[in-house]
Design a protein around this motif. Sequence first.
Motif, PDB file in Angstrom:
ATOM      1  N   ASN A 195       0.631  -5.083  24.862  1.00 13.49           N
ATOM      2  CA  ASN A 195       0.780  -6.526  24.724  1.00 13.49           C
ATOM      3  C   ASN A 195      -0.317  -7.262  25.486  1.00 13.49           C
ATOM      4  OD1 ASN A 195       2.166  -8.899  23.884  1.00 13.49           O
ATOM      5  ND2 ASN A 195       2.981  -9.095  25.959  1.00 13.49           N
ATOM      6  N   SER A 221       4.468  -0.172  27.630  1.00 11.12           N
ATOM      7  CA  SER A 221       5.050   0.382  26.402  1.00 11.12           C
ATOM      8  C   SER A 221       3.998   1.040  25.515  1.00 11.12           C
ATOM      9  CB  SER A 221       5.745  -0.738  25.616  1.00 11.12           C
ATOM     10  OG  SER A 221       6.818  -1.264  26.356  1.00 11.12           O
ATOM     11  N   CYS A 222       2.852   1.343  26.087  1.00 13.04           N
ATOM     12  CA  CYS A 222       1.749   1.930  25.318  1.00 13.04           C
ATOM     13  C   CYS A 222       2.188   3.245  24.663  1.00 13.04           C
ATOM     14  CB  CYS A 222       0.549   2.171  26.233  1.00 13.04           C
ATOM     15  SG  CYS A 222      -0.947   2.663  25.369  1.00 13.04           S
ATOM     16  N   GLU A 236       0.219  -3.213  34.291  1.00 15.52           N
ATOM     17  CA  GLU A 236      -0.805  -4.065  33.691  1.00 15.52           C
ATOM     18  C   GLU A 236      -2.181  -3.432  33.838  1.00 15.52           C
ATOM     19  OE1 GLU A 236      -0.170  -7.804  35.680  1.00 15.52           O
ATOM     20  OE2 GLU A 236       1.093  -8.487  34.032  1.00 15.52           O
ATOM     21  N   ASN A 283       0.582  -0.465  20.811  1.00 13.25           N
ATOM     22  CA  ASN A 283       1.762  -1.122  21.374  1.00 13.25           C
ATOM     23  C   ASN A 283       1.493  -1.691  22.770  1.00 13.25           C
ATOM     24  OD1 ASN A 283       4.424  -1.966  20.811  1.00 13.25           O
ATOM     25  ND2 ASN A 283       5.216  -0.441  22.238  1.00 13.25           N
ATOM     26  N   GLU A 294      -1.465 -10.318  27.391  1.00 14.32           N
ATOM     27  CA  GLU A 294      -0.779 -11.386  28.117  1.00 14.32           C
ATOM     28  C   GLU A 294      -1.667 -12.593  28.383  1.00 14.32           C
ATOM     29  OE1 GLU A 294       0.765  -9.385  31.565  1.00 14.32           O
ATOM     30  OE2 GLU A 294       2.533  -8.693  30.445  1.00 14.32           O
ATOM     31  N   CYS A 343      -7.984  -7.014  19.966  1.00 22.91           N
ATOM     32  CA  CYS A 343      -6.543  -7.285  19.961  1.00 22.91           C
ATOM     33  C   CYS A 343      -5.805  -6.382  18.981  1.00 22.91           C
ATOM     34  CB  CYS A 343      -6.280  -8.752  19.637  1.00 22.91           C
ATOM     35  SG  CYS A 343      -6.674  -9.863  21.004  1.00 22.91           S
ATOM     36  N   CYS A 397      -5.328  -3.038  20.527  1.00 17.92           N
ATOM     37  CA  CYS A 397      -4.225  -3.101  21.497  1.00 17.92           C
ATOM     38  C   CYS A 397      -2.881  -3.023  20.771  1.00 17.92           C
ATOM     39  CB  CYS A 397      -4.303  -4.382  22.320  1.00 17.92           C
ATOM     40  SG  CYS A 397      -5.628  -4.416  23.540  1.00 17.92           S
ATOM     41  N   ALA A 398      -2.716  -3.825  19.733  1.00 21.89           N
ATOM     42  CA  ALA A 398      -1.454  -3.854  18.992  1.00 21.89           C
ATOM     43  C   ALA A 398      -1.134  -2.488  18.390  1.00 21.89           C
ATOM     44  CB  ALA A 398      -1.511  -4.922  17.908  1.00 21.89           C
ATOM     45  N   VAL A 446      -3.527  -7.148  30.064  1.00 22.27           N
ATOM     46  CA  VAL A 446      -2.617  -6.557  29.091  1.00 22.27           C
ATOM     47  C   VAL A 446      -1.502  -5.786  29.789  1.00 22.27           C
ATOM     48  CG1 VAL A 446      -4.413  -6.387  27.303  1.00 22.27           C
ATOM     49  CG2 VAL A 446      -4.019  -4.446  28.832  1.00 22.27           C
ATOM     50  N   ASP A 447      -0.372  -5.679  29.105  1.00 21.11           N
ATOM     51  CA  ASP A 447       0.764  -4.903  29.592  1.00 21.11           C
ATOM     52  C   ASP A 447       0.757  -3.571  28.852  1.00 21.11           C
ATOM     53  OD1 ASP A 447       3.183  -3.783  30.272  1.00 21.11           O
ATOM     54  OD2 ASP A 447       4.393  -5.517  29.691  1.00 21.11           O
TER      55      ASP A 447
END
Length: 89
Positions: free
Chosen positions: A29, A52-53, A2, A27, A31, A20, A23-24, A48-49
């Motif tokens: 997320n 999986s970036c 995180e 990849n 939270e 946002c 971030c998307a 954010v997580d």
Amino acid sequence: MEAVITVVGNDKVGILAQVCTACAEANVNVEEVTQRILRGTFAMIMLVDVSSCSMDFTAFAEKMKQKGDELGVDVRCTRQEIYDAMHRI
């Protein structure tokens, strides 16, 4: 893993949406989000997580800083464990 993203600057339409979206695109997320407008100053903290970036953390943090520069706000991205250590009394 995180991370904490902070955003501070003059309020204007679209800051949350554009951060946002960035971030998307990587990849990442989102939270949790908290935000306030303080006498015209936009202040936001995001958890954010990044596990999986699509890029390494340093590149993602730089991408977020550049997004902030485009928006005219200060965006900083810090790993959660570093953020926790910095704010531990």
